[in-house]
Design a protein around this motif. Structure first.
Motif, PDB file in Angstrom:
ATOM      1  N   ALA A   4       0.906  -1.371   0.004  1.00 21.86           N
ATOM      2  CA  ALA A   4      -0.104   0.006  -0.037  1.00 21.86           C
ATOM      3  C   ALA A   4       0.972   1.085  -0.096  1.00 21.86           C
ATOM      4  CB  ALA A   4      -0.934   0.072   1.281  1.00 21.86           C
ATOM      5  N   LEU A   5       0.955   1.996  -1.044  1.00 22.09           N
ATOM      6  CA  LEU A   5       1.739   3.116  -1.352  1.00 22.09           C
ATOM      7  C   LEU A   5       1.078   4.344  -1.352  1.00 22.09           C
ATOM      8  CD1 LEU A   5       4.667   1.209  -3.339  1.00 22.09           C
ATOM      9  CD2 LEU A   5       4.572   1.427  -1.068  1.00 22.09           C
ATOM     10  N   GLN A   6       1.813   5.470  -1.080  1.00 23.20           N
ATOM     11  CA  GLN A   6       1.341   6.831  -1.344  1.00 23.20           C
ATOM     12  C   GLN A   6       0.006   6.755  -0.491  1.00 23.20           C
ATOM     13  OE1 GLN A   6       1.031   8.242  -5.267  1.00 23.20           O
ATOM     14  NE2 GLN A   6       0.164  10.387  -4.613  1.00 23.20           N
ATOM     15  N   VAL A   7       0.112   6.292   0.726  1.00 24.95           N
ATOM     16  CA  VAL A   7      -0.916   6.567   1.703  1.00 24.95           C
ATOM     17  C   VAL A   7      -0.362   6.949   3.000  1.00 24.95           C
ATOM     18  CG1 VAL A   7      -2.488   4.524   0.945  1.00 24.95           C
ATOM     19  CG2 VAL A   7      -0.689   4.051   2.389  1.00 24.95           C
ATOM     20  N   ALA A   8      -1.025   6.981   4.090  1.00 21.22           N
ATOM     21  CA  ALA A   8      -0.553   7.384   5.463  1.00 21.22           C
ATOM     22  C   ALA A   8       0.956   6.988   5.886  1.00 21.22           C
ATOM     23  CB  ALA A   8      -1.364   7.049   6.404  1.00 21.22           C
ATOM     24  N   HIS A   9       1.362   6.009   5.658  1.00 23.63           N
ATOM     25  CA  HIS A   9       2.771   5.656   6.170  1.00 23.63           C
ATOM     26  C   HIS A   9       3.826   6.433   5.205  1.00 23.63           C
ATOM     27  CE1 HIS A   9       4.426   3.009   3.282  1.00 23.63           C
ATOM     28  NE2 HIS A   9       3.161   2.514   2.787  1.00 23.63           N
ATOM     29  N   ASP A  10       3.623   6.498   4.026  1.00 23.30           N
ATOM     30  CA  ASP A  10       4.776   7.317   3.366  1.00 23.30           C
ATOM     31  C   ASP A  10       4.296   8.569   3.349  1.00 23.30           C
ATOM     32  OD1 ASP A  10       2.916   6.792   1.322  1.00 23.30           O
ATOM     33  OD2 ASP A  10       4.129   5.649   0.022  1.00 23.30           O
ATOM     34  N   ARG A  11       3.382   9.405   3.808  1.00 25.68           N
ATOM     35  CA  ARG A  11       2.841  10.781   3.953  1.00 25.68           C
ATOM     36  C   ARG A  11       2.399  10.996   2.609  1.00 25.68           C
ATOM     37  NH1 ARG A  11       6.381  13.960   8.567  1.00 25.68           N
ATOM     38  NH2 ARG A  11       6.200  12.234  10.083  1.00 25.68           N
ATOM     39  N   TYR A  12       1.839  10.055   1.885  1.00 23.83           N
ATOM     40  CA  TYR A  12       0.882  10.276   0.441  1.00 23.83           C
ATOM     41  C   TYR A  12       1.855  10.696  -0.505  1.00 23.83           C
ATOM     42  CZ  TYR A  12      -2.687  10.054   4.490  1.00 23.83           C
ATOM     43  OH  TYR A  12      -3.365   9.798   5.301  1.00 23.83           O
ATOM     44  N   ARG A  13       3.182  10.631  -0.441  1.00 24.28           N
ATOM     45  CA  ARG A  13       3.854  10.948  -1.541  1.00 24.28           C
ATOM     46  C   ARG A  13       4.219  10.061  -2.507  1.00 24.28           C
ATOM     47  NH1 ARG A  13       3.439  14.486   2.628  1.00 24.28           N
ATOM     48  NH2 ARG A  13       5.003  16.358   2.714  1.00 24.28           N
ATOM     49  N   PRO A  14       4.229  10.225  -4.027  1.00 20.63           N
ATOM     50  CA  PRO A  14       4.608   9.536  -4.828  1.00 20.63           C
ATOM     51  C   PRO A  14       6.061   9.126  -4.782  1.00 20.63           C
ATOM     52  CG  PRO A  14       4.711  11.611  -5.595  1.00 20.63           C
ATOM     53  CD  PRO A  14       3.972  11.887  -4.261  1.00 20.63           C
ATOM     54  N   GLY A  15       6.377   7.957  -5.705  1.00 27.60           N
ATOM     55  CA  GLY A  15       8.019   7.852  -5.587  1.00 27.60           C
ATOM     56  C   GLY A  15       8.124   6.238  -6.088  1.00 27.60           C
ATOM     57  N   ALA A  16       9.256   5.872  -6.449  1.00 23.45           N
ATOM     58  CA  ALA A  16       9.715   4.581  -6.859  1.00 23.45           C
ATOM     59  C   ALA A  16       9.299   3.494  -6.028  1.00 23.45           C
ATOM     60  CB  ALA A  16      11.017   4.733  -7.430  1.00 23.45           C
ATOM     61  N   VAL A  17       8.926   2.544  -6.463  1.00 24.79           N
ATOM     62  CA  VAL A  17       8.445   1.373  -5.451  1.00 24.79           C
ATOM     63  C   VAL A  17       9.438   0.773  -4.620  1.00 24.79           C
ATOM     64  CG1 VAL A  17       7.591  -1.158  -5.318  1.00 24.79           C
ATOM     65  CG2 VAL A  17       6.378   0.623  -6.992  1.00 24.79           C
ATOM     66  N   SER A  18      10.654   0.511  -5.373  1.00 25.93           N
ATOM     67  CA  SER A  18      12.111   0.048  -4.673  1.00 25.93           C
ATOM     68  C   SER A  18      12.386   0.876  -3.491  1.00 25.93           C
ATOM     69  CB  SER A  18      13.064  -0.423  -5.685  1.00 25.93           C
ATOM     70  OG  SER A  18      13.539   1.028  -6.384  1.00 25.93           O
ATOM     71  N   ASP A  19      12.226   2.311  -3.851  1.00 28.95           N
ATOM     72  CA  ASP A  19      12.594   3.101  -2.703  1.00 28.95           C
ATOM     73  C   ASP A  19      11.756   3.118  -1.684  1.00 28.95           C
ATOM     74  OD1 ASP A  19      14.812   4.018  -4.343  1.00 28.95           O
ATOM     75  OD2 ASP A  19      13.941   5.858  -5.290  1.00 28.95           O
TER      76      ASP A  19
ATOM     77  N   ALA B 285      12.732   2.408   2.241  1.00 30.15           N
ATOM     78  CA  ALA B 285      12.518   3.501   3.293  1.00 30.15           C
ATOM     79  C   ALA B 285      11.559   2.566   4.329  1.00 30.15           C
ATOM     80  CB  ALA B 285      11.586   4.551   2.808  1.00 30.15           C
ATOM     81  N   ALA B 286      10.386   2.064   3.999  1.00 37.22           N
ATOM     82  CA  ALA B 286       9.536   1.532   5.112  1.00 37.22           C
ATOM     83  C   ALA B 286      10.062   0.634   5.823  1.00 37.22           C
ATOM     84  CB  ALA B 286       8.227   1.070   4.283  1.00 37.22           C
ATOM     85  N   ASN B 287      10.882  -0.225   5.215  1.00 38.40           N
ATOM     86  CA  ASN B 287      11.673  -1.457   5.839  1.00 38.40           C
ATOM     87  C   ASN B 287      12.604  -0.828   6.748  1.00 38.40           C
ATOM     88  OD1 ASN B 287      10.004  -3.318   4.770  1.00 38.40           O
ATOM     89  ND2 ASN B 287      11.664  -3.879   3.191  1.00 38.40           N
ATOM     90  N   ALA B 288      13.381   0.231   6.482  1.00 40.32           N
ATOM     91  CA  ALA B 288      14.285   0.764   7.550  1.00 40.32           C
ATOM     92  C   ALA B 288      13.919   1.708   8.428  1.00 40.32           C
ATOM     93  CB  ALA B 288      15.186   1.943   6.560  1.00 40.32           C
ATOM     94  N   ARG B 289      12.386   2.107   8.374  1.00 37.14           N
ATOM     95  CA  ARG B 289      11.826   2.862   9.348  1.00 37.14           C
ATOM     96  C   ARG B 289      11.136   2.055  10.498  1.00 37.14           C
ATOM     97  NH1 ARG B 289       6.746   5.397   9.504  1.00 37.14           N
ATOM     98  NH2 ARG B 289       6.297   7.207  10.737  1.00 37.14           N
ATOM     99  N   THR B 290      10.365   1.047  10.040  1.00 37.39           N
ATOM    100  CA  THR B 290       9.672   0.297  10.991  1.00 37.39           C
ATOM    101  C   THR B 290      10.389  -0.401  11.981  1.00 37.39           C
ATOM    102  OG1 THR B 290       9.399  -1.467   9.198  1.00 37.39           O
ATOM    103  CG2 THR B 290       7.662  -0.142   9.475  1.00 37.39           C
ATOM    104  N   THR B 291       9.903  -0.230  13.167  1.00 31.16           N
ATOM    105  CA  THR B 291      10.902  -0.539  14.239  1.00 31.16           C
ATOM    106  C   THR B 291       9.925  -1.539  15.337  1.00 31.16           C
ATOM    107  OG1 THR B 291      11.660   1.470  14.294  1.00 31.16           O
ATOM    108  CG2 THR B 291      11.852   0.220  16.345  1.00 31.16           C
TER     109      THR B 291
END
Length: 263
Positions: A121-136, A140-146
């Motif tokens: 689920a991309l360009q929703v709340a967890h990435d602050r609704y920003r567009p971007g490359a899927v791989s990026d 980013a999500a994997n690095a952030r989630t704790t």
């Protein structure tokens, strides 16, 4: 990723101080806690009655105050874990994690491929609704989630070392009341059996360079846990109890001081 993010915090054993929110998910709560000096918030879904609509709103309040949030999911079900991440939870805490197999399941629910099996689920709340490359986005999500695994059972204590050893497990968090119940000594936090369990968990986190967390009812307990065992995620009390205790103290003093006074 901000140095104030949970992942960065978990990478250092310096003490971090937070607060437990179980009742007051009001628009100003993030700024209030930030102004009070909190480094993080523990937002509860296990016992609070909050639903995910509330989580989605409350996380925006905390984002506005630049205050990282750990969401305690109500269960280890995929939809509870992944949905918390989709809503923007930087940290996820799971109750009663008993071993590496359960921890691996949780990581699969939290992380995108290749680190897990979370539905996209991309360009929703967890990435602050920003567009971007899927791989990026995945990276980013994997690095952030704790991940915060709650040690609340005798089995969890027994398997603390294997969980602390795992990549992706960032903190072992002692659930002291449930752990004491599991050990057959409800509320006996000075019992040698309980203290031995804490030693085991603390040794596991120290050995593998992971963080150690707990909710504390007062300042004295927090200081003792930090100095004796190296607890570094210290969550001071909860919104209900802080309000109740401060108000009770003030009203009691007012009642005593104003007793018998006449106009």
């Amino acid at each position: 990723m901000s140095d104030r993010g949970l992942k960065a915090m978990a990478g250092k054993r310096k003490a971090k101080f937070g607060h437990f929110v179980v009742e007051f998910a009001t628009p100003g709560i993030g700024h209030i806690l930030k102004s009070a000096g909190c480094d993080f918030v523990l937002f509860d879904l296990e016992h609070s009655g909050f639903g995910f609509e509330t989580v989605k709103s409350a996380l925006r309040y905390f984002e506005a105050a630049d205050l990282p949030v750990i969401v305690r999911a109500p269960s280890k079900e995929y939809h509870h874990i992944a949905r918390a991440c989709d809503m923007g939870a930087e940290g996820v805490m799971l109750p009663m994690v008993s071993g590496a197999k359960e921890a691996r399941h949780i990581l699969d629910c939290m992380k995108y491929t290749p680190d897990g099996k979370r539905g996209v689920a991309l360009q929703v709340a967890h990435d602050r609704y920003r567009p971007g490359a899927v791989s990026d986005k995945f990276k980013a999500a994997n690095a952030r989630t704790t991940l915060f695994c709650q040690i609340e059972t005798a089995e969890g204590v027994k398997n603390a070392d294997e969980m602390a050893r795992m990549d992706g497990v960032d903190c072992l968090w002692v659930g002291h009341f449930d752990l004491s119940v599991s050990l057959g000594i409800p509320g006996q936090f000075d019992n040698p059996k309980f203290l031995k369990a804490i030693d085991t968990v603390a040794n596991a986190t120290a050995k593998h360079g992971k963080s150690l967390g707990r909710l504390v009812p007062n300042v004295e307990t927090g200081i003792e846990l930090s100095s004796r065992w190296g607890f570094d995620f210290i969550c001071y009390s909860g919104d209900v109890w802080v309000l109740h205790n401060a108000l009770q103290e003030a009203v009691t003093k007012l009642r005593a001081g104003c007793k018998g006074k006449k106009k």
